[in-house]
Design a protein around this motif. Structure first.
Motif, short mmCIF file in Angstrom:
data_model
loop_
_atom_site.label_atom_id
_atom_site.label_comp_id
_atom_site.label_asym_id
_atom_site.label_seq_id
_atom_site.Cartn_x
_atom_site.Cartn_y
_atom_site.Cartn_z
N VAL A 92 -9.60 7.81 -0.25
CA VAL A 92 -9.65 7.26 -1.60
C VAL A 92 -8.81 5.98 -1.69
N LEU A 93 -7.58 6.04 -1.15
CA LEU A 93 -6.69 4.88 -1.29
C LEU A 93 -7.13 3.72 -0.39
N VAL A 94 -7.64 4.04 0.80
CA VAL A 94 -8.13 2.97 1.69
C VAL A 94 -9.30 2.24 1.02
N ALA A 95 -10.21 3.01 0.38
CA ALA A 95 -11.34 2.37 -0.32
C ALA A 95 -10.84 1.42 -1.40
N VAL A 146 -7.06 0.18 10.31
CA VAL A 146 -8.08 0.93 9.57
C VAL A 146 -8.60 0.17 8.34
N VAL A 147 -7.68 -0.32 7.51
CA VAL A 147 -8.10 -0.91 6.23
C VAL A 147 -8.84 -2.23 6.47
N PHE A 148 -8.20 -3.14 7.23
CA PHE A 148 -8.84 -4.43 7.53
C PHE A 148 -8.73 -4.75 9.02
N THR A 204 0.83 -1.22 0.00
CA THR A 204 0.00 0.00 0.00
C THR A 204 0.86 1.27 0.00
N GLY A 205 2.09 1.17 0.51
CA GLY A 205 3.00 2.32 0.47
C GLY A 205 3.22 2.76 -0.98
#
Ligand code: DC
Length: 218
Positions: free
Chosen positions: A107-110, A131-133, A31-32
């Motif tokens: 936006v990127l987390v979605a 946060v993400v999962f 994700t980075g």
């Protein structure tokens, strides 16, 4: 199954996440690289990286793909293989700036959730387990001394950059830690249910084995 690996820069998370994904035949998502892709695009266009609405537009429209390849995995931005370009320290510094912006993160987390939705993924970053999962099946939080992380970064980059100075790199690592841990939105923090792994004195193989032992205990 979703495996989340979070931790600071140079803690070994990407190297190990890639190996774990390969052995399990899962997808690996860095994700980075998504934050770096936004920063790289903005820098290339000479845009102001502190302008959140412009950065959000880039995050919304950018086509970022992860494709398995010879290097383990390549990152394509608008079809261009930018895997090596994204590793640059200037891009890393820019990524820290855009990663502190609320709407860019949304936006990127979605997108990250969308990618992970189908399961069987190893995702690394700073906020995957928190946060993400938050419901990830397995969560790891890697840590290591700043000096050791600096040395690793130095070894990784020195062949392409002979003028590199170890002390400067360690200083940059400390600076990045400070930014990642102290930003208001999604700061780098261990999830309560994540297993902390101190990689300072462990080889890549030892860390990977440790992860596998833990996964097998599921
Ligand atoms: O892991 P990296 O060095 O490629 O990350 C680049 C920057 O992006 C770094 O400052 C932390 C940030 N980042 C983040 O805030 N959240 C993530 N899930 C991944 C990276």
């Amino acid at each position: 199954m979703i495996i989340a690996i979070d931790g600071p820069a140079g803690s070994g998370k990407s190297t190990v996440a890639k190996l774990v994904a390969k052995r399990l035949n899962y997808r690996y998502i860095d994700t980075g690289a998504m934050y770096r892709a936004v920063a790289w695009t903005a820098q290339k266009k000479g845009l102001d990286l502190t302008d959140e609405s412009v950065m959000t537009k880039i995050a919304l429209s950018l086509n970022i793909e992860f494709v398995p390849g010879a290097e383990g995995q390549s990152v394509l931005v608008e079809g261009e293989n930018v895997t090596t370009l994204l590793k640059n320290e200037t891009v890393g510094r820019g990524a820290a700036t855009v990663a502190a912006q609320k709407f860019v993160r949304e936006v990127l987390v979605a997108r990250q959730r969308q990618i992970g939705e189908t399961g069987n993924v190893v995702m690394d970053g700073r906020d995957i387990g928190t946060v993400v999962f938050p419901q990830a099946d397995k969560k790891f939080f890697f840590v290591a001394d700043a000096e050791e992380r600096g040395r690793r970064r130095y070894e990784e980059l020195k062949s392409k950059n002979p003028g590199l100075d170890l002390k400067t790199i360690i200083e940059e690592i400390r600076q990045r830690d400070h930014e990642d841990r102290n930003r208001k939105i999604s700061p780098l923090v261990k999830a309560d249910d994540a297993l902390e792994v101190d990689t300072t004195r462990l080889s890549i193989e030892e860390v990977t084995d440790h992860i596998f032992k833990n996964i097998n205990n599921l």
